[in-house]
Design a protein around this motif. Structure first.
Motif, PDB file in Angstrom:
ATOM      1  N   SER A 133     -12.796 -59.566-101.562  1.00 64.35           N
ATOM      2  CA  SER A 133     -12.781 -59.281-100.130  1.00 64.35           C
ATOM      3  C   SER A 133     -13.468 -57.964 -99.796  1.00 64.35           C
ATOM      4  O   SER A 133     -13.602 -57.071-100.638  1.00 64.35           O
ATOM      5  N   LEU A 134     -13.872 -57.839 -98.520  1.00 63.10           N
ATOM      6  CA  LEU A 134     -14.418 -56.581 -98.031  1.00 63.10           C
ATOM      7  C   LEU A 134     -13.377 -55.474 -98.104  1.00 63.10           C
ATOM      8  O   LEU A 134     -13.698 -54.325 -98.398  1.00 63.10           O
ATOM      9  N   GLN A 135     -12.118 -55.846 -97.831  1.00 67.65           N
ATOM     10  CA  GLN A 135     -11.056 -54.848 -97.827  1.00 67.65           C
ATOM     11  C   GLN A 135     -10.926 -54.196 -99.210  1.00 67.65           C
ATOM     12  O   GLN A 135     -10.879 -52.968 -99.325  1.00 67.65           O
ATOM     13  N   HIS A 136     -10.894 -55.021-100.242  1.00 67.98           N
ATOM     14  CA  HIS A 136     -10.787 -54.492-101.604  1.00 67.98           C
ATOM     15  C   HIS A 136     -11.999 -53.637-101.935  1.00 67.98           C
ATOM     16  O   HIS A 136     -11.876 -52.542-102.506  1.00 67.98           O
ATOM     17  N   SER A 137     -13.173 -54.117-101.570  1.00 69.51           N
ATOM     18  CA  SER A 137     -14.412 -53.416-101.929  1.00 69.51           C
ATOM     19  C   SER A 137     -14.504 -52.046-101.279  1.00 69.51           C
ATOM     20  O   SER A 137     -14.892 -51.068-101.919  1.00 69.51           O
ATOM     21  N   LEU A 138     -14.133 -51.954 -99.984  1.00 72.99           N
ATOM     22  CA  LEU A 138     -14.236 -50.669 -99.293  1.00 72.99           C
ATOM     23  C   LEU A 138     -13.193 -49.680 -99.804  1.00 72.99           C
ATOM     24  O   LEU A 138     -13.505 -48.517-100.048  1.00 72.99           O
ATOM     25  N   ILE A 139     -11.948 -50.131 -99.989  1.00 71.63           N
ATOM     26  CA  ILE A 139     -10.905 -49.233-100.494  1.00 71.63           C
ATOM     27  C   ILE A 139     -11.260 -48.766-101.901  1.00 71.63           C
ATOM     28  O   ILE A 139     -11.117 -47.581-102.239  1.00 71.63           O
ATOM     29  N   ASP A 140     -11.754 -49.677-102.723  1.00 70.74           N
ATOM     30  CA  ASP A 140     -12.153 -49.314-104.086  1.00 70.74           C
ATOM     31  C   ASP A 140     -13.305 -48.316-104.062  1.00 70.74           C
ATOM     32  O   ASP A 140     -13.336 -47.353-104.836  1.00 70.74           O
ATOM     33  N   ASN A 141     -14.256 -48.537-103.151  1.00 65.77           N
ATOM     34  CA  ASN A 141     -15.409 -47.654-103.030  1.00 65.77           C
ATOM     35  C   ASN A 141     -15.006 -46.244-102.566  1.00 65.77           C
ATOM     36  O   ASN A 141     -15.591 -45.246-102.986  1.00 65.77           O
ATOM     37  N   LYS A 142     -13.992 -46.165-101.708  1.00 64.04           N
ATOM     38  CA  LYS A 142     -13.547 -44.886-101.147  1.00 64.04           C
ATOM     39  C   LYS A 142     -12.335 -44.322-101.894  1.00 64.04           C
ATOM     40  O   LYS A 142     -11.745 -43.323-101.450  1.00 64.04           O
ATOM     41  N   PHE A 143     -11.970 -44.918-103.016  1.00 65.22           N
ATOM     42  CA  PHE A 143     -10.700 -44.627-103.694  1.00 65.22           C
ATOM     43  C   PHE A 143     -10.476 -43.128-103.904  1.00 65.22           C
ATOM     44  O   PHE A 143      -9.421 -42.591-103.587  1.00 65.22           O
ATOM     45  N   ASP A 144     -11.474 -42.440-104.440  1.00 62.14           N
ATOM     46  CA  ASP A 144     -11.310 -41.013-104.762  1.00 62.14           C
ATOM     47  C   ASP A 144     -11.236 -40.137-103.521  1.00 62.14           C
ATOM     48  O   ASP A 144     -10.742 -38.999-103.589  1.00 62.14           O
ATOM     49  N   LYS A 145     -11.725 -40.640-102.387  1.00 66.19           N
ATOM     50  CA  LYS A 145     -11.707 -39.856-101.149  1.00 66.19           C
ATOM     51  C   LYS A 145     -10.408 -40.017-100.379  1.00 66.19           C
ATOM     52  O   LYS A 145     -10.133 -39.258 -99.449  1.00 66.19           O
ATOM     53  N   ILE A 146      -9.626 -41.015-100.736  1.00 63.55           N
ATOM     54  CA  ILE A 146      -8.383 -41.289-100.014  1.00 63.55           C
ATOM     55  C   ILE A 146      -7.272 -40.400-100.573  1.00 63.55           C
ATOM     56  O   ILE A 146      -6.890 -40.512-101.730  1.00 63.55           O
ATOM     57  N   ASN A 147      -6.761 -39.503 -99.734  1.00 60.23           N
ATOM     58  CA  ASN A 147      -5.710 -38.585-100.187  1.00 60.23           C
ATOM     59  C   ASN A 147      -4.466 -38.640 -99.307  1.00 60.23           C
ATOM     60  O   ASN A 147      -3.595 -37.771 -99.400  1.00 60.23           O
ATOM     61  N   SER A 148      -4.387 -39.658 -98.451  1.00 57.76           N
ATOM     62  CA  SER A 148      -3.210 -39.805 -97.589  1.00 57.76           C
ATOM     63  C   SER A 148      -3.098 -41.253 -97.135  1.00 57.76           C
ATOM     64  O   SER A 148      -4.061 -42.026 -97.204  1.00 57.76           O
ATOM     65  N   MET A 149      -1.893 -41.606 -96.652  1.00 61.84           N
ATOM     66  CA  MET A 149      -1.677 -42.949 -96.128  1.00 61.84           C
ATOM     67  C   MET A 149      -2.500 -43.165 -94.870  1.00 61.84           C
ATOM     68  O   MET A 149      -2.944 -44.279 -94.580  1.00 61.84           O
ATOM     69  N   LYS A 151      -5.548 -42.025 -94.277  1.00 63.13           N
ATOM     70  CA  LYS A 151      -6.914 -42.394 -94.668  1.00 63.13           C
ATOM     71  C   LYS A 151      -6.960 -43.799 -95.250  1.00 63.13           C
ATOM     72  O   LYS A 151      -7.923 -44.544 -95.031  1.00 63.13           O
ATOM     73  N   LEU A 152      -5.933 -44.168 -95.990  1.00 66.50           N
ATOM     74  CA  LEU A 152      -5.876 -45.522 -96.535  1.00 66.50           C
ATOM     75  C   LEU A 152      -5.855 -46.534 -95.403  1.00 66.50           C
ATOM     76  O   LEU A 152      -6.584 -47.535 -95.432  1.00 66.50           O
ATOM     77  N   SER A 153      -5.063 -46.277 -94.375  1.00 66.92           N
ATOM     78  CA  SER A 153      -5.007 -47.167 -93.206  1.00 66.92           C
ATOM     79  C   SER A 153      -6.344 -47.191 -92.481  1.00 66.92           C
ATOM     80  O   SER A 153      -6.809 -48.247 -92.033  1.00 66.92           O
ATOM     81  N   LYS A 154      -6.977 -46.020 -92.354  1.00 67.36           N
ATOM     82  CA  LYS A 154      -8.259 -45.912 -91.650  1.00 67.36           C
ATOM     83  C   LYS A 154      -9.317 -46.801 -92.311  1.00 67.36           C
ATOM     84  O   LYS A 154     -10.025 -47.567 -91.632  1.00 67.36           O
ATOM     85  N   TYR A 155      -9.450 -46.713 -93.627  1.00 70.59           N
ATOM     86  CA  TYR A 155     -10.473 -47.496 -94.316  1.00 70.59           C
ATOM     87  C   TYR A 155     -10.128 -48.985 -94.321  1.00 70.59           C
ATOM     88  O   TYR A 155     -11.026 -49.835 -94.287  1.00 70.59           O
ATOM     89  N   PHE A 156      -8.847 -49.312 -94.346  1.00 71.49           N
ATOM     90  CA  PHE A 156      -8.430 -50.713 -94.272  1.00 71.49           C
ATOM     91  C   PHE A 156      -8.887 -51.325 -92.948  1.00 71.49           C
ATOM     92  O   PHE A 156      -9.507 -52.398 -92.924  1.00 71.49           O
ATOM     93  N   TYR A 157      -8.625 -50.629 -91.837  1.00 69.98           N
ATOM     94  CA  TYR A 157      -9.039 -51.146 -90.530  1.00 69.98           C
ATOM     95  C   TYR A 157     -10.556 -51.102 -90.371  1.00 69.98           C
ATOM     96  O   TYR A 157     -11.136 -51.959 -89.686  1.00 69.98           O
ATOM     97  N   GLU A 158     -11.201 -50.128 -90.989  1.00 68.26           N
ATOM     98  CA  GLU A 158     -12.663 -50.070 -90.940  1.00 68.26           C
ATOM     99  C   GLU A 158     -13.273 -51.314 -91.573  1.00 68.26           C
ATOM    100  O   GLU A 158     -14.240 -51.883 -91.057  1.00 68.26           O
ATOM    101  N   SER A 159     -12.691 -51.760 -92.681  1.00 74.86           N
ATOM    102  CA  SER A 159     -13.215 -52.959 -93.351  1.00 74.86           C
ATOM    103  C   SER A 159     -13.024 -54.197 -92.483  1.00 74.86           C
ATOM    104  O   SER A 159     -13.869 -55.104 -92.487  1.00 74.86           O
ATOM    105  N   LEU A 160     -11.943 -54.250 -91.723  1.00 77.14           N
ATOM    106  CA  LEU A 160     -11.713 -55.388 -90.824  1.00 77.14           C
ATOM    107  C   LEU A 160     -12.718 -55.401 -89.682  1.00 77.14           C
ATOM    108  O   LEU A 160     -13.200 -56.461 -89.268  1.00 77.14           O
ATOM    109  N   LEU A 161     -13.042 -54.203 -89.174  1.00 75.53           N
ATOM    110  CA  LEU A 161     -14.040 -54.104 -88.109  1.00 75.53           C
ATOM    111  C   LEU A 161     -15.433 -54.426 -88.637  1.00 75.53           C
ATOM    112  O   LEU A 161     -16.288 -54.940 -87.902  1.00 75.53           O
TER     113      LEU A 161
END
Length: 348
Positions: A133-149, A151-161
Motif C-alpha cells: 500500500s501507499l500508506q506502508h510505503s510512505l511511512i516506511d520512507n519517512k520512518f527515521d523522520k517520524i519522532n512523534s504520534m 507526525k505519524l498521523s500526518k504522514y498517514f493522512y498524507e498518503s491517503l490524500l
C-alpha cells in the motif's frame, strides 16, 4: 444503577471514568463526592484484586488497580490486539471514516497498553498496513523522520490524500518539458523517409496538450516490494515500464547507435518495441511513489531524456528536438507528469 464490575479486563482509568460520569445529573452536577465514588468503586472490584483500605482518591484507586498482576495481563492482551490490527482501505466510500476509526483505535490501544515509545509505535503501525500500500510505503520512507504520534498521523493522512494523484500501471499521462513548456509528442512522420527506418518522430510539441501528447504506462512484470513479490498498481520511483503513445500505439525508444538530428545526442523515436524507462525524482525529499505534477527525469538505463530549444526540420516542418544523453543531468532534463486518465484496474 447498573455498573460493570472491575475484573481486570478493562483499563483502570477508563473504568473509573465511566463510574464517575454516571454520577452526573441532568444539570451536569456531580451527585457524589470523590470519597463516596471511590468507596462505591471498591465494592465493584473483584475480591481477588487487592485495594488498600487507605485509598481515598481516584488517583490512588487507579494506582492500586495498576499494581495488581491482572493489569500486566491486560496490557499484554492489548499489545496482542495492536499486533493483530490491520488497516483496510478498500472501501473508498467510507474512506475518511474508516481511516479515522483505525487511527483512533490504534492511539487508544497504545495508550491502554502503555506502548509509549515512538519507535515501537512506528513498528506496530507499519505492521498494520499492507506492504503493497501507499500508506506502508510512505511511512516506511519517512520512518527515521517520524519522532512523534503527530507526525505519524500526518504522514498517514498524507498518503491517503496522495492516493487519487498517484501514477499507476495503465495510467495515461502527459510529460511537459519544464524549461520550454512543450509536451512530449509523437506523430507518424519518420526521421528517414524511404530508408526502411521503422521509428516515428518524437519531439516536444504543443504547449496545450492534445492526443499526440498522451502516453500510457505499461508495467507488466512482477517485482519485489517491501519483501513482497507481486504486481503493484502504483508506479514507484525506479520501477521499469514502457511508454506507449496513445495515437500511434508505438513505444518510446532510444537508440544509442543513432544521432539525433539537431544536437547529435542519442536519437529518440517511437518504435514497435520500446525501451524500458524509469522515473527519477528531482525532489530532495526522495518520495517513494510517483504523483501527478511531480517534476522528474525520465531515464532508460544510463540514457536521460532531454529537450531544449534546438530544432530540426522534417517534411518542411520544424520540430523541437527530444533526444537522450549520458551527460550530467540539468534543467533541460526536467519533465512534469500530468495524469490524463487514471488506470481502470482495481486497487487491491
Amino acid at each position: 444503577m447498573n455498573h460493570n464490575k472491575y475484573d481486570g479486563t478493562i483499563h483502570p482509568e477508563v473504568w473509573v471514568r465511566q463510574i464517575r460520569l454516571s454520577f452526573y445529573d441532568q444539570n451536569n452536577e456531580n451527585t457524589k463526592n470523590e470519597q463516596e465514588t471511590v468507596d462505591y468503586c471498591k465494592l465493584l472490584i473483584h475480591p481477588s484484586i487487592k485495594i488498600s483500605s487507605e485509598t481515598n482518591s481516584f488517583v490512588g484507586l487507579v494506582n492500586d488497580l495498576k499494581l495488581d498482576t491482572s493489569y500486566d495481563a491486560f496490557k499484554k492482551s492489548i499489545k496482542k490486539k495492536v499486533q493483530e490490527l490491520k488497516f483496510n482501505n478498500i472501501n473508498k466510500d467510507n474512506g475518511d471514516d474508516e481511516s479515522l476509526k483505525f487511527l483512533n483505535n490504534f492511539i487508544q490501544l497504545c495508550y491502554e497498553g502503555e506502548i509509549t515509545e515512538i519507535g515501537e509505535r512506528k513498528r506496530l503501525f507499519l505492521n498494520a498496513l499492507s506492504k503493497g500500500s501507499l500508506q506502508h510505503s510512505l511511512i516506511d520512507n519517512k520512518f527515521d523522520k517520524i519522532n512523534s504520534m503527530e507526525k505519524l498521523s500526518k504522514y498517514f493522512y498524507e498518503s491517503l490524500l496522495d492516493e487519487p494523484k498517484t501514477v499507476e500501471n495503465g495510467s495515461y499521462i502527459t510529460l511537459k518539458h519544464v524549461a520550454t513548456g512543450k509536451y512530449l509528442s509523437s506523430c507518424t512522420d519518420s526521421y528517414e523517409r524511404g530508408s526502411g527506418y521503422s521509428g516515428y518522430l518524437v519531439y516536444a510539441g504543443p504547449t496545450v496538450p492534445d492526443t499526440s501528447c498522451v502516453w500510457k504506462i505499461n508495467e507488466d512484470q512482477e517485482k519485489i516490494r517491501n519483501n513482497q513479490l507481486g504486481k503493484f498498481l502504483t508506479i514507484f520511483y525506479g520501477d521499469l515500464f514502457t511508454l506507449t503513445n496513445k495515437n500511434i500505439e508505438y513505444n518510446l525508444s532510444v537508440s544509442g547507435d543513432d544521432e539525433s538530428p539537431a544536437t547529435k545526442n542519442s536519437k529518440v523515436c517511437n518504435a514497435r518495441y520500446g525501451s524500458l524507462w524509469h522515473f527519477r525524482s528531482t525532489n530532495s525529499e526522495n518520495p517513494p511513489y510517483v504523483k501527478s505534477k511531480d517534476i522528474i527525469n525520465l531515464q532508460s538505463d544510463q540514457f536521460v531524456l532531454r529537450s531544449s530549444e534546438s530544432t530540426f526540420t522534417c517534411d518542411n516542418k520544424t520540430y523541437q528536438e527530444v533526444a537522450c544523453h549520458k551527460e550530467r543531468i540539468g534543467g533541460n532534463d526536467e519533465w512534469c507528469i500530468e495524469i490524463i486518465e487514471q488506470s481502470n484496474q482495481e486497487r487491491g
